[in-house]
Structure formats: C-alpha cells, structure tokens
Write an enzyme that holds these catalytic residues in place. Structure first.
Site, PDB file in Angstrom:
ATOM      1  N   TYR A 329     -39.726  31.060  18.324  1.00 24.11           N
ATOM      2  CA  TYR A 329     -38.550  31.496  19.086  1.00 24.11           C
ATOM      3  C   TYR A 329     -37.269  31.007  18.408  1.00 24.11           C
ATOM      4  O   TYR A 329     -37.123  29.808  18.155  1.00 24.11           O
ATOM      5  CB  TYR A 329     -38.658  30.920  20.496  1.00 24.11           C
ATOM      6  N   CYS A 765       1.049 -12.685   9.964  1.00 29.01           N
ATOM      7  CA  CYS A 765       0.519 -12.457   8.622  1.00 29.01           C
ATOM      8  C   CYS A 765      -0.698 -11.535   8.714  1.00 29.01           C
ATOM      9  O   CYS A 765      -1.046 -11.062   9.791  1.00 29.01           O
ATOM     10  CB  CYS A 765       0.143 -13.780   7.967  1.00 29.01           C
ATOM     11  N   CYS A 767      -3.669 -12.254   8.655  1.00 24.68           N
ATOM     12  CA  CYS A 767      -4.740 -12.799   9.510  1.00 24.68           C
ATOM     13  C   CYS A 767      -4.388 -12.596  10.985  1.00 24.68           C
ATOM     14  O   CYS A 767      -5.103 -13.082  11.862  1.00 24.68           O
ATOM     15  CB  CYS A 767      -4.934 -14.299   9.302  1.00 24.68           C
ATOM     16  N   CYS A 790       1.492 -16.858   4.914  1.00 26.95           N
ATOM     17  CA  CYS A 790       0.435 -17.242   5.839  1.00 26.95           C
ATOM     18  C   CYS A 790       0.496 -18.748   6.068  1.00 26.95           C
ATOM     19  O   CYS A 790       0.701 -19.526   5.132  1.00 26.95           O
ATOM     20  CB  CYS A 790      -0.923 -16.855   5.248  1.00 26.95           C
ATOM     21  N   CYS A 860      22.318   3.495 -17.490  1.00 30.37           N
ATOM     22  CA  CYS A 860      22.705   3.053 -16.160  1.00 30.37           C
ATOM     23  C   CYS A 860      23.743   1.932 -16.266  1.00 30.37           C
ATOM     24  O   CYS A 860      24.152   1.563 -17.364  1.00 30.37           O
ATOM     25  CB  CYS A 860      21.485   2.585 -15.370  1.00 30.37           C
ATOM     26  N   CYS A 885      18.537   3.696 -12.193  1.00 26.93           N
ATOM     27  CA  CYS A 885      18.265   2.489 -12.963  1.00 26.93           C
ATOM     28  C   CYS A 885      16.753   2.336 -13.099  1.00 26.93           C
ATOM     29  O   CYS A 885      16.016   2.463 -12.122  1.00 26.93           O
ATOM     30  CB  CYS A 885      18.865   1.285 -12.248  1.00 26.93           C
ATOM     31  N   CYS A 893      20.342  -1.729 -10.639  1.00 26.70           N
ATOM     32  CA  CYS A 893      21.750  -1.518 -10.298  1.00 26.70           C
ATOM     33  C   CYS A 893      21.891  -0.265  -9.442  1.00 26.70           C
ATOM     34  O   CYS A 893      20.917   0.417  -9.168  1.00 26.70           O
ATOM     35  CB  CYS A 893      22.587  -1.383 -11.569  1.00 26.70           C
TER      36      CYS A 893
END
Length: 983
Positions: A329, A765, A767, A790, A860, A885, A893
């Site tokens: 089936y 941090c 952790c 940390c 630059c 830059c 800069c």
DNA sequence: GCAAGGTC
C-alpha cells in the site's frame, strides 16, 4: 451463509477475491461498469461460506448544503456556517449504491474490505449505512489488512474485527468543516474580489480551502524570505597546498568574518609568517547511512528529486503498482518494518534480476536483511516495499518500481563505510583544516545509484610537519538567500505541519497552481502570483492567519482525538468555528480577534466589518478567552458561555478564574467590570429576535440528514492566539556559495553584555562574569588608557576578553596595570595615537609597513600611499571606490577621497549620516557620511552598526556595539595579533 | 462556480 464483501475500489476487490479464492473466483457484471462482482467460496469463522465481492469507488456518499443554500446568490456566505448539510449519493455513484442494495438482499453478512485508514473506515460506514437500510440484522465485520497479498488478506479474513465508529466520526467532522469553511470563504472572497477588481478577476474562481491556503502560505513565506534577504559580504582566508597536481584546500577554522579589516589583518599576518605546521592529524571511520524504509512522503520527495516525476504522477503510478500487487500500500506513514515481516522472502523474489539480483543474493548470503529502522508508524501499513517481482513494466511505472525495489534492497543492506582523515594546520596562530575521504566499502551504494559519495584525496601529513603553503588567499564572498521552494520542499513542509494527507499533498499543490495563486519560476521553484500574494497579505493584515498552517494542524489533532474516542465530534465542530456571538446590530457572527500589533489586546468584532463596525473591546485584565460548547440559559442561543482567564488578580475575588461567564448582558455587573458597552452585545430592543434568520431547513433526500444545524454551538476559541506571527520557515540559514552553512551567530562566542551604566564596572567578559577595569601603565602611545579584561587570570582559567574602555573613562588615571597578554613584557596593544581610538572597540596591536602604491598615486595625510577600497554598505554609494588611510584602526588618519571624483572630504566621525544597514562588513559605519562610507571610521564597532545613528556619541554607540556577536570575534581575533606584535 | 477526501 452468504457474505457480501465490499472493497474500496474494483482493483482491490478483484485481487482480494483472487487471493481468497486461490484464483477460482468467477466474475460477473454489476450495475456499475467499473465495479465488477466476484463470486467464490471461502471459510469464514470455520464455516464454508458463499462470498460475493464487489466494490465502491472511494466515498459512496457526499456532503452538500440544502438546496436553498446552493445558489451563490441565495444567501449570505456567512449563513453557510450553520446551514443544514445533507449526506447524499451523487448521481454517478447511484449504480454502485444500487448494486450494493441488490446484492446484499441475498446475504446474511457484510464484510468491509475498504483501505485500513481513516477515510477507509468512513467509507466502510457509508457501505454499512446503505446495506443496513435494505437489510436489517446483517452480521457486519471489518477485515483489517495492510497489503493485498495472499498472506495478508487470508489473515484478515481469519481475524475479522468490528468497524470503528470513532475513526469514522473523525472523517464526518473533517468533511463538514471543510465544506462549510471552504464554501463560505470561497464564495465570499470570489464575489468580493470580483466586485473590487472586475477587470482582472471577473472570470477567476478564488477558492479557499483549509489545505490549499496554508500550502500557498508556505510559498509566499519563502518568497518573502528570499526577497527580504539582504546579502552580507564576508571574508575568509584559504590556504592551498599543491604538490604533484594534487591541490588541497585548507578551510579556516573561523570559517569567515564579516569585518574586512579584521580579516585583512589576519591575512597579512599569515602572509608575513606563512610557514604551516601540522598540529593535528585525525583518522576515523565514517559511514554514509543507507536509506530508511520508504514512507509515502519520502517516496514523493525522492521521486520528484531523483526521478523528476512529480508528486501527483508518482502517487498515480504507485497506486497502479499497488493494485497490480507489485508493491505494498503506497499510502503509509510507517518507516520501520514490523518484526514479524518476512523480509528474507521479499529479498529472495529479486535474486534473479539481471540488474539487482546479485546484490539481493548478497544480502541473503551475508546473513539476511537488516533494515534500518525509522521512528514513525501509522500502525496500519508497513513501509512501501515490493511485494512481487516483475520485469514486465515500462516507462515511469518501471522506473518507480525499480526505485522502490532498490530502496528496499538498500535499506536491507549495510551502510557505506569509509575512512576520513582530517588535518589541522597552524599558520601564524590561525588554524585551518582539510579532510580526505577513502571509501572502504560501498555496500548499499552498489544498488542505490540515487545517492552519491566520492573519495577525496589528500596528501599524507604528519603531526609536527611544516610546509610552505602554495597560496594563502583572502577570499571575499556574500551570504546568499535561501532557495525558493521546490515541490519536494513544499511537500516536506506540508507533512511537517500536517497539511493534507499523504494522498493529497500533490493535489493541493495542483490546486494552487490551477487557481493561479502560484507558478513555477523555472520549472522547479514556486513563486506566488500577485493574486496569491495579495490573498495572504490581505488576511494577514486583517489579523486572520488563514494562510498559516496551525489551523489545520489543530484540526488534525482534534480528529485524532475523535478517532481515539477521547473527544466528542460535536465539540470539535463547535470549537472549529470561532464565532463568539451573533452581532446584535446585523446578525452576522462575531469573532475573537487580536490587535494586529499587540497579541495581548483582544477584541470581538463583527464578520461583516466594514459594513458593520460593531466591536467589543476587552480590557487588559482579560488574558484569554475560550468559547465553550454551551449557550447562556438566560441570554439564549446567540450567546455562548465563555471561559475567561485574567491577567492579574484584580477581579479574581469577584470572578474566580477560570471563570465561565456570559457577555450577553445577563450579568450587568460583569459587563460593567469589563467595560463592555451593552449596546455592542445585545439588541437595543431586547425583544428583537435576530436569531431566526439561519434556522435549519431540513431537506430529506436520502434519509441521511445529519442535524448539524440544530446545534447551538457554533463558536470556539480563536485559534490564532497561540501563534502570533511565528513564521514557520522564518529561520533559514544563510547559504554561502549556494551551500548551506551554519548560522553565523552560532559560530561566534556569546556576546559580552553591558548590564547597566558604564560608570560602574559592569562589563561582562566572555565567561559572563564582571570584567575588571585596568589602565595602561606602560610608557607608550596608550599610556593612561583604560581597558577591561577578564577578572580571572588566564592560567586560572580566565578568558582572553579585552576591551578598551570608552574615552570618557580614560580621563582619570587611577590604576596602572598591565593589559592582558603582556606576559612577555609587551605593552597594551597600540601602534598609533590614542586620540584616534575613541569609544568602545579594539585597538589592533600591529602595523602595516608594506604600503603598496596605488595607481592614482594618492597619498593619505600620514604621507603613505592611500588604500583603494570599495563601498560595501547598502546605499547610494555602494560599489563606489574611494581612498582611505591604509593604516590600522587606531593609527589611521582621517584621509578620505573618492577614487572616481578626486574630491577630498574631511572625515568627520561625528557626522550625522543615517547609516542604517546591516552594519557588519565595514565595521558598523558609526560615522558614515550620507550613508556611504564607514570604512574610514577609526572606531571599530561591529555588530550593532545597523542600529546606530551617526548622531549618537561614539561612546554610547560603542556600548551598543559590543552587544553584537561580532564584538566577540574581534575580541577573539585580538589574541592572535598580540602574540606576534612588533614593538 | 465552493472543500478535502476517496477513486475512475
């Protein structure tokens, strides 16, 4: 004893008769030319009996509205929700019905051989209804079988059961709901839209169905996801090692970065120190799994993908193979073989085949079939498998049969085995990996050409070995949108959300194509039409999530409960209609709705809106509202009892939750407390009776009238409440170069969180602990600057978190400490001037010394050759080249010049460019001008750039910037350069 | 001219 046996279709009747009679059955004609009669003898319950076997063709009876509701002009579509419906025998089925009536007269028993699924059970009751009407005192049985094989049907005859009314009831409920809702909405939206768009839609039928609409919804949703997708540019480093024409690419462990500067810096470092060192060589067995036993949906999906036969055609072919006895089936949800099944015998059938016979024999020689087992079972049918060997098929029928055979043999075989070698190398503290694959045993792949698995060669590497890579490239790429849906994708979504049955997925897809709601864009991918899009968006805008899958899913759950006898059909019918009361102003139904942008704000509005604007606004204290299956004894049949839950306890002393109440006005104090205007819930003249415009009309056509219209329970809870806009396919992983990759967020570390005012030390941090603030004491350019690290020393398990404090915090130098990673006596990171590093962010620890001249010889302000870059940010200047830059973030800069105009622009970090965009790519763009450039910005703020407004102070912007996961990547990157910085 | 589910 003589039994009438009735199957669901002629082919089934023919084959069942064939098996039960061992080929001796005699065929004669019935009244229906398609449904023959087979006669034979068989043993039933130990007694030799005369058997007459015939069939119906699916459902014998259909549901329709009483005649006065049939014409579209005859009634308001709303009345279809409680108009009387009638079960009747359609004209083209009359001959089948008459055959049953004629044949059963000479029988004492009736055996139902319809398919063993929900619909089959219902068809069985239709047969029982017709037969019982002409012959009372029939002995009625149900034969349960899952395939039309000799063993299975004989076993069924020896284990006759009783038909299950609960299962049949579930189908009655589904039929009634589908008819009422489908007809009402189809008429309503067709008439309405034809009126509004007479030139475009005059000839269109705009149908609504509880399956076709969610199907359309899937197409629309994916189309939107693709359209709304904004590509992001990313960069990655690729290391190549080629010897003797064997090229091995090592992929970066960071995968990719969305910050070009950061990636460029890391690439530069790799180029400067390119020696690769092999740090890890791992070899482990790898297997490719053989397929699971086939269920219908897998068959449809795989046939669509691998054989390019669409789902509708696949099911037609499978049905044919089934009725011919070649396969089991084909409509099954089961993907595990029952233990008692003799798989060995099924494999044996195929040992003679020239193509797969040897493989089948191999399975037997190797200890027999050991199929992989899935985890789904409909407890009615086994997985789809070949039940008989044949080599007489042709065309797609043959291809599908072959696919089913090969799938079956593959699943009974063994996984393919290989050996995978993964090599990790280190280049300038960056890690890269490559892997090779050696296939040891192809196993199932030998018989299953639909899967591909190939070996991949790699050089032999040893731990500790060093080599010079052939190339180290900086590669730019873009994230790409998800693909539009294919038919296989769509079927998978329909299955996942319970839309339609295994047998009808393909038809719903056809329907939305035929209605022109969707089309195939390239013969493979679905796109919505303007009409399809408009319908979905229109209902969405009304706050009715008609194209969302949850309505149907909820119904399916209810139907299951009915089948199992745990829920009453009438309750389900009542709950599925979400009318709360009849509008006292116009007589339409009123439904519970939620405010479009606030799921917590509930109101009950009239379905005739906008022609009727009656509405009942519910105060915030109402948390939820569930319509019950009973009406108010005082206010009458137009008012259902409603179960209330309160958001707070302010009225709990008066109306303890859950409170079953009525808003019809029988309790004026209750209305008062809910601030409901009585005129919105009851007629101004309380004697006015608006309830009789939809009284049931009983029409007797076949004596099968069900008294649905008599029910007073036409209301239920609003089903959209628990699904406020949740997109089912909204979470689509971006793809890179066409292949799906891990969500970028998952590749990043948890973002540090700023929890409160920056005056406090409230930086977390990596952790997730408060970071400590320290100040640079080394005499260098960063002297006196504050930073966070940390609180735990690295050697004690602390993380490598590092973050410069905002400039404002640097004005007071109260601590002089050494920043992280300075164990070798180095200074905190900086190669430039401190005044160019403002706000939050990192200051790189290295400088570029090998500036290459540009073709325009632009210098630059530092006097070094400017670097030519292209604007990546979305906006009017996207793609435009400019010079900036070339130095690193902190030492750069303010130079800026368009490369295509020569116009110098004074860079101004506090300009008020409205730089909304994704904000990755170019470091956030906190100081972009005119939305064009964020590249020159000296503050590296990543992640939250999309939200930044240029007018914000750099400090506050930076604070937000650190929220983004990119900040973490920057923090992580930070570690590498610091180890090799030049001081 | 309506649905979804059978089947043809």
């Amino acid at each position: 004893m003589k039994y009438l046996n009735v199957a669901e279709k002629n082919d089934a009747a023919k084959n069942i008769a064939l098996h039960l009679s061992r080929g001796t059955s005699k065929r004669r004609e019935g009244l229906s030319q398609y449904n023959k009669i087979y006669e034979f003898e068989a043993e039933v319950m130990g007694q030799k009996c005369q058997m007459v076997m015939t069939s119906v063709s699916g459902h014998l009876l259909a549901l329709e509205f009483a005649s006065s509701y049939k014409s579209w002009q005859s009634c308001n579509p709303l009345t279809l929700f409680d108009a009387p419906v009638i079960k009747y025998c359609p004209e083209n089925y009359e001959k089948i019905k008459k055959t049953l009536e004629k044949e059963v007269r000479s029988c004492q028993g009736l055996i139902i051989w319809t398919d063993c699924d929900r619909e089959g059970e219902n068809i069985g009751f239709e047969i029982i209804e017709v037969c019982s009407a002409v012959k009372s005192n029939l002995r009625i049985f149900r034969a349960k079988f899952s395939e039309i094989t000799s063993v299975s049907v004989r076993r069924a005859l020896q284990n006759l059961e009783q038909p299950n009314r609960n299962i049949s009831n579930a189908v009655d409920v589904r039929q009634e709901l589908d008819l009422r809702i489908g007809a009402a909405f189809t008429r309503f939206q067709t008439l309405r839209l034809q009126k509004v768009f007479p030139s475009k839609l005059a000839d269109s039928l705009i149908s609504y169905g509880s399956c076709q609409f969610p199907t359309l919804g899937f197409v629309v949703e994916r189309y939107r996801a693709v359209n709304n997708f904004v590509a992001e540019t990313f960069w990655k480093i690729k290391v190549n090692h080629t010897i003797n024409n064997l090229s091995v690419d090592f992929a970066w462990d960071r995968i990719r970065l969305f910050d070009q500067e950061a990636c460029q810096v890391l690439h530069d470092i790799c180029i400067e120190n390119p020696l690769a060192k092999v740090v890890n060589v791992r070899t482990k067995p790898k297997s490719k799994w053989r397929p699971l036993p086939l269920d219908t949906v897998e068959l449809e999906k795989l046939a669509s993908r691998k054989l390019k036969i669409n789902a509708k055609e696949t099911m037609r072919l499978a049905e044919k193979l089934y009725t011919q006895g070649f396969i089991s089936y084909p409509r099954t949800e089961t993907n595990e073989f029952p233990k008692e099944m003799n798989l060995r015998q099924l494999v044996e059938h195929h040992t003679g085949d020239p193509n797969w016979g040897r493989f089948a024999q191999g399975i037997l020689d190797d200890g027999g079939a050991t199929p992989r087992q899935g985890n789904k079972s409909d407890k009615a049918h086994p997985p789809i498998h070949p039940t008989k060997y044949t080599n007489s098929l042709s065309g797609n029928e043959q291809r599908l049969y072959e696919f089913i055979v090969r799938s079956f043999l593959a699943c009974c075989s063994k996984d393919a085995q290989g050996q995978e070698t993964t090599v990790s190398i280190d280049v300038a503290n960056e890690t890269f990996s490559a892997s090779g694959l050696m296939i040891i045993a192809r196993n199932y792949l030998e018989v299953y050409p639909y899967d591909k698995w190939s070996s991949k060669e790699i050089h032999v590497y040893e731990n500790g070995q060093t080599f010079n890579p052939t190339s180290i490239d900086l590669v730019e790429g873009n994230t790409s949108p998800p693909n539009l849906l294919t038919e296989a994708d769509l079927i998978a979504l329909m299955e996942k959300h319970g839309i339609g049955t295994d047998a009808t997925h393909a038809e719903h897809i056809e329907t939305i194509k035929n209605c022109s709601y969707v089309a195939l864009a390239d013969a493979v991918h679905f796109v919505p039409s303007l009409l399809g899009m408009g319908l979905v968006e229109g209902y969405d805008a009304m706050g009715l999530n008609m194209a969302r899958p949850h309505l149907r899913a909820q119904l399916e759950a209810d139907l299951k409960a009915i089948s199992e006898g745990t829920k009453q059909p009438d309750i389900v019918l009542a709950e599925q209609f979400f009318l709360v009361l009849k509008c006292p102003k116009c007589g339409s139904g009123m439904t519970l709705r939620q405010k479009k942008n606030n799921a917590d704000e509930l109101f009950i509005s009239c379905l005739s809106y906008p022609s009727c604007k009656n509405a009942v606004w519910l105060p915030n204290v109402v948390k939820s509202l569930q319509v019950q299956d009973r009406t108010c004894p005082i206010c009458g049949p137009n008012y259902n009892i409603v179960k209330f839950e309160w958001r707070n306890n302010s009225i709990s002393h008066l109306y303890p939750p859950p409170y079953d109440g009525c808003i019809g006005g029988c309790d004026p104090a209750f209305l008062d407390i809910l601030q409901i205007n009585p005129s919105s819930v009851k007629p101004s003249n309380s004697n006015q009776n608006i309830s009789n415009n939809n009284r049931p009309i009983v029409e007797n056509r076949t004596n099968n009238i069900r008294p649905q219209a008599q029910r007073q329970t036409t209301i239920g809870n609003m089903p959209t409440r628990n699904n406020t806009g949740n997109r089912q396919t909204g979470q689509i992983a971006p793809t890179v170069n066409g292949s799906r990759v891990q969500n970028t967020a998952q590749t990043r570390l948890p973002a540090p969180r700023i929890v409160g005012d920056s005056e406090d030390n409230n930086v977390l941090c990596s952790c997730n602990k408060p970071a400590i603030q320290l100040t640079v004491r080394k005499q260098n350019a960063n002297f006196g600057k504050k930073f966070y690290k940390c609180a735990t020393m690295r050697e004690n398990g602390g993380c490598d978190f590092f973050l410069w404090a905002p400039e404002s915090e640097n004005t007071v130098q109260n601590q002089f400490e050494t920043p992280p990673d300075s164990g070798r006596g180095s200074a905190p990171p900086s190669a430039g001037t401190s005044n160019s590093s403002r706000g939050w962010g990192i200051a790189p620890t290295f400088s570029r010394t090998d500036y290459t001249p540009n073709e325009d010889n632009v210098m630059c302000n530092c006097g070094v050759p400017a670097r030519r870059v292209t604007v990546q940010k979305e906006g009017p200047n996207k793609g435009r080249p400019f010079y900036g830059c070339p130095k690193n973030f902190s030492s750069r800069c303010n130079f800026f010049q368009w490369a295509d105009s020569g116009t110098n622009v004074e860079w101004n970090n506090s300009s008020t460019g409205n730089s909304r965009g994704r904000g990755r790519g170019r470091g956030g763009g906190g100081g972009s001008r005119g939305g064009a450039v964020g590249a020159g910005d000296t503050v590296v703020m990543v992640g939250a750039g999309a939200e930044l407004d240029g007018a914000e102070s750099a400090a506050s912007a930076g604070r937000r910037g650190t929220r983004g996961p990119d900040a973490q990547i920057i923090n992580k990157i930070h570690k590498g350069p610091m180890d090799c910085r030049k001081q």
